[in-house]
Each structure stands twice: as structure tokens, then as C-alpha cells.
Scaffold this motif. Sequence first.
Motif, mmCIF file in Angstrom:
data_model
loop_
_atom_site.group_PDB
_atom_site.id
_atom_site.type_symbol
_atom_site.label_atom_id
_atom_site.label_comp_id
_atom_site.label_asym_id
_atom_site.label_seq_id
_atom_site.Cartn_x
_atom_site.Cartn_y
_atom_site.Cartn_z
ATOM 1 N N ALA A 257 0.830 -1.209 0.000
ATOM 2 C CA ALA A 257 0.000 0.000 0.000
ATOM 3 C C ALA A 257 0.860 1.253 0.000
ATOM 4 O O ALA A 257 0.532 2.251 -0.653
ATOM 5 C CB ALA A 257 -0.931 -0.012 1.211
ATOM 6 N N LEU A 258 1.985 1.213 0.710
ATOM 7 C CA LEU A 258 2.862 2.377 0.765
ATOM 8 C C LEU A 258 3.457 2.706 -0.602
ATOM 9 O O LEU A 258 3.634 3.884 -0.944
ATOM 10 C CB LEU A 258 3.999 2.139 1.776
ATOM 11 C CG LEU A 258 3.620 2.156 3.254
ATOM 12 C CD1 LEU A 258 4.840 1.826 4.116
ATOM 13 C CD2 LEU A 258 3.059 3.520 3.664
ATOM 14 N N CYS A 259 3.795 1.687 -1.375
ATOM 15 C CA CYS A 259 4.381 1.934 -2.699
ATOM 16 C C CYS A 259 3.338 1.833 -3.811
ATOM 17 O O CYS A 259 3.679 1.772 -4.994
ATOM 18 C CB CYS A 259 5.554 1.000 -2.966
ATOM 19 S SG CYS A 259 5.119 -0.736 -3.096
ATOM 20 N N ARG A 260 2.077 1.777 -3.409
ATOM 21 C CA ARG A 260 0.939 1.800 -4.353
ATOM 22 C C ARG A 260 1.005 0.655 -5.368
ATOM 23 O O ARG A 260 0.768 0.849 -6.559
ATOM 24 C CB ARG A 260 0.859 3.152 -5.047
ATOM 25 C CG ARG A 260 0.443 4.297 -4.117
ATOM 26 C CD ARG A 260 0.478 5.620 -4.811
ATOM 27 N NE ARG A 260 1.843 6.083 -4.984
ATOM 28 C CZ ARG A 260 2.175 7.221 -5.593
ATOM 29 N NH1 ARG A 260 1.227 8.001 -6.098
ATOM 30 N NH2 ARG A 260 3.430 7.583 -5.714
ATOM 31 N N GLN A 261 1.327 -0.528 -4.877
ATOM 32 C CA GLN A 261 1.320 -1.723 -5.721
ATOM 33 C C GLN A 261 0.359 -2.744 -5.129
ATOM 34 O O GLN A 261 -0.179 -2.537 -4.036
ATOM 35 C CB GLN A 261 2.735 -2.315 -5.844
ATOM 36 C CG GLN A 261 3.781 -1.356 -6.385
ATOM 37 C CD GLN A 261 3.522 -0.924 -7.830
ATOM 38 O OE1 GLN A 261 2.648 -1.463 -8.513
ATOM 39 N NE2 GLN A 261 4.277 0.062 -8.294
ATOM 40 N N THR A 262 0.123 -3.835 -5.856
ATOM 41 C CA THR A 262 -0.831 -4.852 -5.423
ATOM 42 C C THR A 262 -0.174 -6.229 -5.410
ATOM 43 O O THR A 262 0.907 -6.433 -5.977
ATOM 44 C CB THR A 262 -2.048 -4.900 -6.359
ATOM 45 O OG1 THR A 262 -1.613 -5.310 -7.665
ATOM 46 C CG2 THR A 262 -2.718 -3.529 -6.441
ATOM 47 N N ARG A 263 -0.871 -7.178 -4.772
ATOM 48 C CA ARG A 263 -0.388 -8.556 -4.764
ATOM 49 C C ARG A 263 -0.336 -9.125 -6.194
ATOM 50 O O ARG A 263 0.581 -9.874 -6.530
ATOM 51 C CB ARG A 263 -1.285 -9.429 -3.894
ATOM 52 C CG ARG A 263 -0.961 -9.366 -2.403
ATOM 53 C CD ARG A 263 -1.882 -10.248 -1.597
ATOM 54 N NE ARG A 263 -1.447 -10.293 -0.205
ATOM 55 C CZ ARG A 263 -0.773 -11.308 0.338
ATOM 56 N NH1 ARG A 263 -0.459 -12.356 -0.392
ATOM 57 N NH2 ARG A 263 -0.413 -11.279 1.607
ATOM 58 N N ASN A 264 -1.329 -8.785 -7.002
ATOM 59 C CA ASN A 264 -1.330 -9.267 -8.384
ATOM 60 C C ASN A 264 -0.096 -8.793 -9.128
ATOM 61 O O ASN A 264 0.494 -9.536 -9.935
ATOM 62 C CB ASN A 264 -2.591 -8.788 -9.111
ATOM 63 C CG ASN A 264 -3.835 -9.528 -8.649
ATOM 64 O OD1 ASN A 264 -3.743 -10.643 -8.145
ATOM 65 N ND2 ASN A 264 -4.994 -8.902 -8.821
ATOM 66 N N GLU B 239 2.788 -10.908 -7.944
ATOM 67 C CA GLU B 239 2.699 -12.263 -8.477
ATOM 68 C C GLU B 239 3.057 -12.309 -9.962
ATOM 69 O O GLU B 239 3.697 -13.259 -10.430
ATOM 70 C CB GLU B 239 1.290 -12.802 -8.239
ATOM 71 C CG GLU B 239 1.003 -13.064 -6.764
ATOM 72 C CD GLU B 239 -0.463 -13.304 -6.489
ATOM 73 O OE1 GLU B 239 -1.280 -13.196 -7.453
ATOM 74 O OE2 GLU B 239 -0.821 -13.596 -5.329
ATOM 75 N N ASN B 240 2.663 -11.275 -10.705
ATOM 76 C CA ASN B 240 3.029 -11.213 -12.126
ATOM 77 C C ASN B 240 4.535 -11.055 -12.313
ATOM 78 O O ASN B 240 5.130 -11.671 -13.206
ATOM 79 C CB ASN B 240 2.299 -10.059 -12.810
ATOM 80 C CG ASN B 240 0.811 -10.323 -12.958
ATOM 81 O OD1 ASN B 240 0.384 -11.471 -12.990
ATOM 82 N ND2 ASN B 240 0.028 -9.256 -13.037
ATOM 83 N N ILE B 241 5.132 -10.232 -11.469
ATOM 84 C CA ILE B 241 6.591 -10.051 -11.541
ATOM 85 C C ILE B 241 7.300 -11.376 -11.279
ATOM 86 O O ILE B 241 8.220 -11.779 -12.020
ATOM 87 C CB ILE B 241 7.059 -8.987 -10.524
ATOM 88 C CG1 ILE B 241 6.531 -7.598 -10.904
ATOM 89 C CG2 ILE B 241 8.588 -8.977 -10.420
ATOM 90 C CD1 ILE B 241 7.093 -7.035 -12.178
ATOM 91 N N GLY C 146 10.193 -16.122 -13.214
ATOM 92 C CA GLY C 146 10.338 -17.558 -13.009
ATOM 93 C C GLY C 146 10.749 -17.914 -11.597
ATOM 94 O O GLY C 146 11.509 -18.860 -11.383
ATOM 95 N N ILE C 147 10.232 -17.151 -10.632
ATOM 96 C CA ILE C 147 10.587 -17.361 -9.225
ATOM 97 C C ILE C 147 9.304 -17.632 -8.437
ATOM 98 O O ILE C 147 8.290 -16.965 -8.638
ATOM 99 C CB ILE C 147 11.289 -16.127 -8.624
ATOM 100 C CG1 ILE C 147 12.481 -15.718 -9.487
ATOM 101 C CG2 ILE C 147 11.745 -16.397 -7.189
ATOM 102 C CD1 ILE C 147 13.115 -14.412 -9.064
ATOM 103 N N GLY D 232 7.210 1.298 -10.121
ATOM 104 C CA GLY D 232 7.280 -0.074 -10.621
ATOM 105 C C GLY D 232 8.684 -0.633 -10.654
ATOM 106 O O GLY D 232 8.882 -1.761 -11.119
ATOM 107 N N ASP D 233 9.668 0.128 -10.189
ATOM 108 C CA ASP D 233 11.027 -0.411 -10.097
ATOM 109 C C ASP D 233 11.072 -1.418 -8.952
ATOM 110 O O ASP D 233 10.461 -1.200 -7.898
ATOM 111 C CB ASP D 233 12.030 0.718 -9.837
ATOM 112 C CG ASP D 233 12.014 1.754 -10.944
ATOM 113 O OD1 ASP D 233 11.809 1.368 -12.108
ATOM 114 O OD2 ASP D 233 12.188 2.951 -10.644
ATOM 115 N N TYR D 234 11.815 -2.491 -9.144
ATOM 116 C CA TYR D 234 11.882 -3.502 -8.089
ATOM 117 C C TYR D 234 13.250 -4.172 -8.066
ATOM 118 O O TYR D 234 14.021 -4.098 -9.035
ATOM 119 C CB TYR D 234 10.783 -4.567 -8.282
ATOM 120 C CG TYR D 234 10.911 -5.368 -9.562
ATOM 121 C CD1 TYR D 234 11.675 -6.532 -9.602
ATOM 122 C CD2 TYR D 234 10.268 -4.952 -10.730
ATOM 123 C CE1 TYR D 234 11.786 -7.277 -10.773
ATOM 124 C CE2 TYR D 234 10.379 -5.683 -11.897
ATOM 125 C CZ TYR D 234 11.140 -6.848 -11.920
ATOM 126 O OH TYR D 234 11.264 -7.567 -13.070
#
Length: 225
Positions: A182-189, A192-194, A199-200, A214-216
Motif C-alpha cells: 500500500a505504501l508503494c501503491r502496488q498490489t499482490r497481483n 505475483e506477475n513479476i 520464473g521465481i 514499478g522499479d523492483y
Amino acid sequence: MTISLIRTVILYAIVMAAVRLMGKRQISEMQTSELVVTLLISNLASVPMQETGQPLINGLIPIVALVISEIVVSALMVKLPMFRKLICGRPIIVIYDGKIQQDEMRRLRMTTEDLFEQLREKDVFSIKDVAYAIVETNGKMSVIKTPEKEQPTAGALNVVEPDKGLETVVISDGVISDYSLALCRQTRNWVENILENEGIILSDVFLMTANAKGDYLIVRRDQTK
């Protein structure tokens, strides 16, 4: 033995709750009143642990009284600046416009070795690089370097850096943190897509950080042999 263990666990929980009630400054940046209360609580808590014949409530009442007193004192310091000054004192400038204020150092009973030790902790290794040095009420030193020794900022260089938002730990040891997402405004989906694209599987991730752009960064768990 069992009674001593139970009393110790109860007192541990009470002291932890007391520290949380008094605020996070108890851990890192204690003022005078907070230091006194912390020391008293530690001493009071040790007595019921050692003397099992003494009623546990006799040790809890003074601890509760101290916590309430500290909360009241903290509230008064917020409302009454003069009261805060009386309890905590005031910041003291020990270097002003590049000149060491020897009278102020004597007031603090600070030696030149103490001064240079605190400057080195701020990555300052020459007194000529310091414009101002201030000893705060919690005993820590704030340092302002001379303009020519300050690192240039992006603004000073007329460079506009994009705001990438807060970088947070979204996966720690295979566990996803919804709060960090929530802090970085991303979701579980999104996570999971990343992971699917990389392939992890989740259990193989030791650490994953991300920001709002979206940097990770993913660090895989070391495989035990």
C-alpha cells in the motif's frame, strides 16, 4: 521455578507495553525525563522477578504510576514551551559561524576530544569544514558544513530528478507485506506477475523491494546444501 517464569513473562509484557505507550523516542532519542523513567522502570521490574514472595501488584503499581507521569509530562511539554525548556533544556551552539564557542563547551563540560568525536560521527574530519554545530537536547549533535563543503543537490545543479516514491520491502523471507504494498501503491497481483515473469516462486524470495514507479529488486534465498 514456574512462578518465577510466569512473573517474568508478565513483567516483560508490561514493560514492553509501557515503552510503546511512552513513544518511539524511548528507543533512540530519549530526553532527560524519558531516560529517568526508563531506568526506574527497569529497576522496579527486576524486584518482583527476583522476590517471588512479594505480590506482583506491588511491582506493577509503581510502573503504571511512572508511565502515567511520563505521559503527563510529555503532554505538558507539548503545551507549555517553558516547561519543556525546564525539563529538557535548550539546544546549545558549540560552533557558530566557524568559531568554537568555548564558554558553551564549558557549560556542557565537553572536551575538545568529545567535540571531534561527535564531528567524526557526522563524517566531518576538519574543524574548518564546519559552519555551525549544535548539541541538541537529546545529546546528539547537528552539523551544518560550510557551503563549499556541502554536497551539491540536484536543485543546485538544475537537474530535475523524477520522484519514484517510497521504496519499501514488499517481500521479506517469502512473506508478502500488504502494508508495504500500500505504501508503494502496488498490489499482490503486480507482485505475483513479476515473480511469474522472473520464473521465481514466492518461497524462494528472500527480499523484494519496490517503489511507486514499478522499479523492483529481488534477492533470491540462498539454497541450503
